[in-house]
Design a protein around this motif. Structure first.
Motif, PDB file in Angstrom:
ATOM      1  N   VAL A 135      36.899 -27.929   2.221  1.00 19.92           N
ATOM      2  CA  VAL A 135      37.607 -29.058   2.810  1.00 19.92           C
ATOM      3  C   VAL A 135      37.891 -28.711   4.267  1.00 19.92           C
ATOM      4  N   ALA A 136      37.494 -29.605   5.154  1.00 21.86           N
ATOM      5  CA  ALA A 136      37.737 -29.413   6.585  1.00 21.86           C
ATOM      6  C   ALA A 136      39.156 -29.886   6.884  1.00 21.86           C
ATOM      7  N   HIS A 137      40.066 -28.931   7.086  1.00 28.39           N
ATOM      8  CA  HIS A 137      41.464 -29.291   7.328  1.00 28.39           C
ATOM      9  C   HIS A 137      41.741 -29.286   8.825  1.00 28.39           C
ATOM     10  N   VAL A 138      42.462 -30.313   9.259  1.00 22.24           N
ATOM     11  CA  VAL A 138      42.739 -30.463  10.681  1.00 22.24           C
ATOM     12  C   VAL A 138      43.855 -29.525  11.111  1.00 22.24           C
ATOM     13  N   GLN A 139      43.902 -29.248  12.408  1.00 23.70           N
ATOM     14  CA  GLN A 139      44.849 -28.285  12.963  1.00 23.70           C
ATOM     15  C   GLN A 139      46.275 -28.833  13.019  1.00 23.70           C
ATOM     16  N   LYS A 140      46.441 -30.060  13.409  1.00 21.00           N
ATOM     17  CA  LYS A 140      47.780 -30.649  13.542  1.00 21.00           C
ATOM     18  C   LYS A 140      48.362 -30.943  12.160  1.00 21.00           C
TER      19      LYS A 140
END
Length: 191
Positions: A135-140
């Motif tokens: 899963v590509a999790h966002v930084q913010k």
């Protein structure tokens, strides 16, 4: 339009998690940039992981797993709502995520955390779990304090400062969710 699940992280009686999730849903729906839906893990009555086969096999034996898998497979991306519990992700959320694998692959996720330290440690642990599931999790992230964003530690009433932490996460999540659709299509084409 992308379909984003806002996934609760707790099943406990008296939980504050649903108040946070409902607020996130209301804020996200104002944007009009995706279809947002609340997914309450309590509705699935998932016991402690009880499948005989690893999730990657998708050889689900139990009806509760099959319903959970079908539901999560419908979405292009996720927003996980987690309180911090023992410096980590809430146990019910970790258990629910552990039931599945392929259903999460090549999708995007954002996180909203809360706790005495804004849920930061829980979200960091959640990043490791999500990475294993591709899963590509966002930084913010959305970050909230039990001390300032909850009235009497129970009613979610975010301060203006912390409420502002949600928009940057959503600003990252939507393009990542849209981009991951092409990644899934490419993976299917080469399979």
């Amino acid at each position: 339009m992308s379909k984003i699940a806002i996934v609760t992280g707790s099943t406990r009686p008296g939980r504050v998690n649903t108040g946070v999730a409902e607020w996130v849903l209301a804020q996200a729906q104002l944007r009009g940039d995706a279809e947002y839906q609340l997914v309450d893990i309590a509705d699935f009555n998932l016991p402690v992981l009880d499948e005989a086969y690893p999730a990657g096999f998708q050889n689900y034996q139990n009806d509760h797993t099959k319903v959970w898998a079908a539901t999560m497979n419908e979405f292009d991306g996720y927003i996980f709502i987690t309180g911090e519990y023992n410096h980590s992700v809430q146990p019910a959320l970790a258990n629910a995520i552990s039931y599945l694998n392929v259903e999460f692959n090549n999708k995007a996720a954002g996180m909203v955390g809360y706790g005495s330290a804004f849920g930061v440690r829980a979200m960091e642990h959640l990043r490791g779990i999500l990475s294993e599931l591709q899963v590509a999790h966002v930084q913010k992230t959305g970050m909230f304090s039990l001390f300032t964003d909850f009235e009497n530690f129970s009613t979610f009433t975010p301060t203006e400062l912390q409420a502002a932490s949600l928009a940057p996460m959503l600003d990252q999540l939507i393009p990542w969710t849209n981009a991951m659709k092409s990644v899934r299509e490419s993976a299917l084409a080469t399979a």
